[in-house]
Design a protein around this motif. Structure first.
Motif, PDB file in Angstrom:
ATOM      1  N   GLU A  34      -5.631 -36.034  -0.608  1.00 25.09           N
ATOM      2  CA  GLU A  34      -6.464 -36.659   0.434  1.00 25.09           C
ATOM      3  C   GLU A  34      -6.332 -38.174   0.397  1.00 25.09           C
ATOM      4  N   ASP A  35      -6.362 -38.747  -0.812  1.00 22.63           N
ATOM      5  CA  ASP A  35      -6.223 -40.203  -0.958  1.00 22.63           C
ATOM      6  C   ASP A  35      -4.866 -40.682  -0.448  1.00 22.63           C
ATOM      7  N   VAL A  36      -3.811 -39.966  -0.824  1.00 24.01           N
ATOM      8  CA  VAL A  36      -2.462 -40.340  -0.397  1.00 24.01           C
ATOM      9  C   VAL A  36      -2.345 -40.221   1.118  1.00 24.01           C
ATOM     10  N   ASP A  37      -2.806 -39.105   1.672  1.00 27.18           N
ATOM     11  CA  ASP A  37      -2.728 -38.917   3.123  1.00 27.18           C
ATOM     12  C   ASP A  37      -3.508 -39.993   3.865  1.00 27.18           C
ATOM     13  N   SER A  38      -4.680 -40.344   3.348  1.00 29.07           N
ATOM     14  CA  SER A  38      -5.507 -41.374   3.980  1.00 29.07           C
ATOM     15  C   SER A  38      -4.794 -42.729   3.961  1.00 29.07           C
ATOM     16  N   PHE A  39      -4.209 -43.059   2.832  1.00 28.86           N
ATOM     17  CA  PHE A  39      -3.494 -44.326   2.737  1.00 28.86           C
ATOM     18  C   PHE A  39      -2.263 -44.338   3.638  1.00 28.86           C
ATOM     19  N   LEU A  40      -1.460 -43.270   3.567  1.00 28.56           N
ATOM     20  CA  LEU A  40      -0.207 -43.256   4.310  1.00 28.56           C
ATOM     21  C   LEU A  40      -0.418 -43.177   5.817  1.00 28.56           C
ATOM     22  N   SER A  41      -1.553 -42.624   6.237  1.00 25.41           N
ATOM     23  CA  SER A  41      -1.839 -42.563   7.674  1.00 25.41           C
ATOM     24  C   SER A  41      -2.445 -43.864   8.188  1.00 25.41           C
ATOM     25  N   GLY A  42      -2.756 -44.784   7.292  1.00 22.97           N
ATOM     26  CA  GLY A  42      -3.323 -46.064   7.683  1.00 22.97           C
ATOM     27  C   GLY A  42      -4.833 -46.078   7.712  1.00 22.97           C
ATOM     28  N   ASP A  43      -5.462 -44.974   7.314  1.00 18.87           N
ATOM     29  CA  ASP A  43      -6.924 -44.902   7.317  1.00 18.87           C
ATOM     30  C   ASP A  43      -7.541 -45.610   6.116  1.00 18.87           C
ATOM     31  N   SER A  44      -6.750 -45.844   5.101  1.00 19.81           N
ATOM     32  CA  SER A  44      -7.247 -46.472   3.888  1.00 19.81           C
ATOM     33  C   SER A  44      -6.217 -47.479   3.418  1.00 19.81           C
ATOM     34  N   GLY A  45      -6.680 -48.592   2.966  1.00 20.34           N
ATOM     35  CA  GLY A  45      -5.768 -49.615   2.483  1.00 20.34           C
ATOM     36  C   GLY A  45      -6.021 -49.967   1.046  1.00 20.34           C
ATOM     37  N   ARG A  46      -6.297 -48.976   0.230  1.00 23.21           N
ATOM     38  CA  ARG A  46      -6.669 -49.238  -1.155  1.00 23.21           C
ATOM     39  C   ARG A  46      -5.601 -48.725  -2.125  1.00 23.21           C
ATOM     40  N   PRO A  47      -4.426 -49.319  -2.123  1.00 27.57           N
ATOM     41  CA  PRO A  47      -3.384 -48.804  -3.022  1.00 27.57           C
ATOM     42  C   PRO A  47      -3.751 -48.912  -4.493  1.00 27.57           C
ATOM     43  N   ARG A  48      -4.559 -49.913  -4.879  1.00 26.56           N
ATOM     44  CA  ARG A  48      -4.953 -50.007  -6.293  1.00 26.56           C
ATOM     45  C   ARG A  48      -5.784 -48.792  -6.690  1.00 26.56           C
ATOM     46  N   ASN A  49      -6.743 -48.405  -5.833  1.00 27.26           N
ATOM     47  CA  ASN A  49      -7.553 -47.222  -6.125  1.00 27.26           C
ATOM     48  C   ASN A  49      -6.696 -45.967  -6.125  1.00 27.26           C
ATOM     49  N   LEU A  50      -5.758 -45.890  -5.202  1.00 28.75           N
ATOM     50  CA  LEU A  50      -4.859 -44.740  -5.137  1.00 28.75           C
ATOM     51  C   LEU A  50      -4.021 -44.656  -6.413  1.00 28.75           C
ATOM     52  N   ARG A  51      -3.489 -45.772  -6.841  1.00 34.67           N
ATOM     53  CA  ARG A  51      -2.690 -45.789  -8.072  1.00 34.67           C
ATOM     54  C   ARG A  51      -3.540 -45.395  -9.281  1.00 34.67           C
ATOM     55  N   ALA A  52      -4.767 -45.899  -9.322  1.00 36.55           N
ATOM     56  CA  ALA A  52      -5.666 -45.568 -10.439  1.00 36.55           C
ATOM     57  C   ALA A  52      -5.995 -44.079 -10.439  1.00 36.55           C
ATOM     58  N   HIS A  53      -6.257 -43.516  -9.262  1.00 37.90           N
ATOM     59  CA  HIS A  53      -6.558 -42.083  -9.182  1.00 37.90           C
ATOM     60  C   HIS A  53      -5.350 -41.270  -9.633  1.00 37.90           C
ATOM     61  N   CYS A  54      -4.168 -41.658  -9.176  1.00 37.16           N
ATOM     62  CA  CYS A  54      -2.961 -40.943  -9.576  1.00 37.16           C
ATOM     63  C   CYS A  54      -2.759 -41.036 -11.082  1.00 37.16           C
ATOM     64  N   LEU A  55      -2.954 -42.218 -11.640  1.00 41.77           N
ATOM     65  CA  LEU A  55      -2.784 -42.400 -13.083  1.00 41.77           C
ATOM     66  C   LEU A  55      -3.781 -41.543 -13.861  1.00 41.77           C
ATOM     67  N   ALA A  56      -5.024 -41.494 -13.400  1.00 39.63           N
ATOM     68  CA  ALA A  56      -6.040 -40.676 -14.080  1.00 39.63           C
ATOM     69  C   ALA A  56      -5.674 -39.204 -14.022  1.00 39.63           C
ATOM     70  N   PHE A  57      -5.246 -38.727 -12.857  1.00 42.24           N
ATOM     71  CA  PHE A  57      -4.845 -37.329 -12.729  1.00 42.24           C
ATOM     72  C   PHE A  57      -3.627 -37.047 -13.612  1.00 42.24           C
ATOM     73  N   CYS A  58      -2.628 -37.916 -13.526  1.00 42.92           N
ATOM     74  CA  CYS A  58      -1.403 -37.725 -14.312  1.00 42.92           C
ATOM     75  C   CYS A  58      -1.715 -37.681 -15.805  1.00 42.92           C
ATOM     76  N   THR A  59      -2.595 -38.556 -16.249  1.00 41.48           N
ATOM     77  CA  THR A  59      -2.964 -38.599 -17.657  1.00 41.48           C
ATOM     78  C   THR A  59      -3.669 -37.312 -18.083  1.00 41.48           C
ATOM     79  N   ALA A  60      -4.603 -36.832 -17.278  1.00 48.87           N
ATOM     80  CA  ALA A  60      -5.332 -35.598 -17.608  1.00 48.87           C
ATOM     81  C   ALA A  60      -4.379 -34.411 -17.659  1.00 48.87           C
ATOM     82  N   LEU A  61      -3.487 -34.303 -16.690  1.00 52.32           N
ATOM     83  CA  LEU A  61      -2.545 -33.178 -16.667  1.00 52.32           C
ATOM     84  C   LEU A  61      -1.584 -33.257 -17.855  1.00 52.32           C
TER      85      LEU A  61
END
Length: 175
Positions: A34-61
Motif C-alpha cells: 500500500e505504501d509503495v503503491d501510494s508513493f508510486l501513484s503520486g498520492d504520497s511523497g514520503r520516500p523516507r517513511n517508505l524506506r523505513a517501513h521497507c527496512l523494518a519489514f525486511c529486518t523482521a523477515l
C-alpha cells in the motif's frame, strides 16, 4: 498478543506460532505494498517513511528466516530426518527471499526525495521496476509461507524441544 502461557503450551504450539508469525508478516507486506503503491501513484511523497517501513519489514523477515535456519531447521532435521529435503528447499527459499529484499531495498533507496507537492516526476520505467520487484517478492513469500506451513506445522507442534526466541511473534514485533 500473548502466544504462550506455560512452557508446555509453548512447546505444543510451535506450528501455531509459525502461522501467527506468517500472518503478521503477510499483513506487514500488504501495508508495504500500500505504501509503495501510494508513493508510486503520486498520492504520497514520503520516500523516507517508505524506506523505513521497507527496512523494518525486511529486518523482521530476515530475523524470522535466520531463526529458522539456525535454530528451528536443525532441530526439525534431527527429530524428523525425512523432512531434510523440505528444510533444504526452504533454506534455499530464504536465500532467494533475501536477494529479493535487497533488490527492493536498493530500488526504494534510489527513489528521489521530495513530497507530494514538489512536482516529483516518477519515471514510468522505475515505477514498473519497483512494482515488479515487489510483486515478485510477494509471490515468493506467499508461496514460501504456504509451503512451509503445509510441510512443517504438524512436525513443529510435535516438538518437545525449546526453539529460539526469534521464532515467536512477540520477539519480532517488540524490537
Amino acid at each position: 498478543m500473548s502466544l504462550t502461557s506455560e512452557p508446555g503450551d509453548r512447546l505444543a504450539a510451535f506450528g501455531n506460532q509459525l502461522v501467527d508469525v506468517h500472518i503478521w508478516l503477510r499483513e506487514e507486506l500488504s501495508r508495504l505494498r500500500e505504501d509503495v503503491d501510494s508513493f508510486l501513484s503520486g498520492d504520497s511523497g514520503r520516500p523516507r517513511n517508505l524506506r523505513a517501513h521497507c527496512l523494518a519489514f525486511c529486518t523482521a523477515l530476515t530475523r524470522h528466516h535466520t531463526a529458522e535456519d539456525q535454530g528451528v531447521f536443525p532441530v526439525l532435521a534431527e527429530t524428523f530426518p525425512a523432512l531434510r529435503p523440505v528444510l533444504d528447499e526452504l533454506a534455499r527459499d530464504h536465500e532467494q527471499v533475501e536477494e529479493a529484499l535487497l533488490r527492493l531495498q536498493g530500488l526504494l533507496d534510489g527513489l528521489p526525495t521530495g513530497d507530494a507537492d514538489s512536482g516529483l516526476d516518477r519515471d514510468p520505467a522505475e515505477v514498473r521496476r519497483v512494482r515488479g520487484e515487489l510483486d515478485g517478492l510477494i509471490a515468493l513469500v506467499e508461496s514460501h509461507f504456504t509451503y512451509e506451513e503445509k510441510k512443517l506445522v504438524t512436525a513443529l507442534n510435535e516438538l518437545g524441544t525449546p526453539l529460539p526466541d526469534d521464532f515467536r511473534l512477540s520477539d519480532l514485533t517488540d524490537r
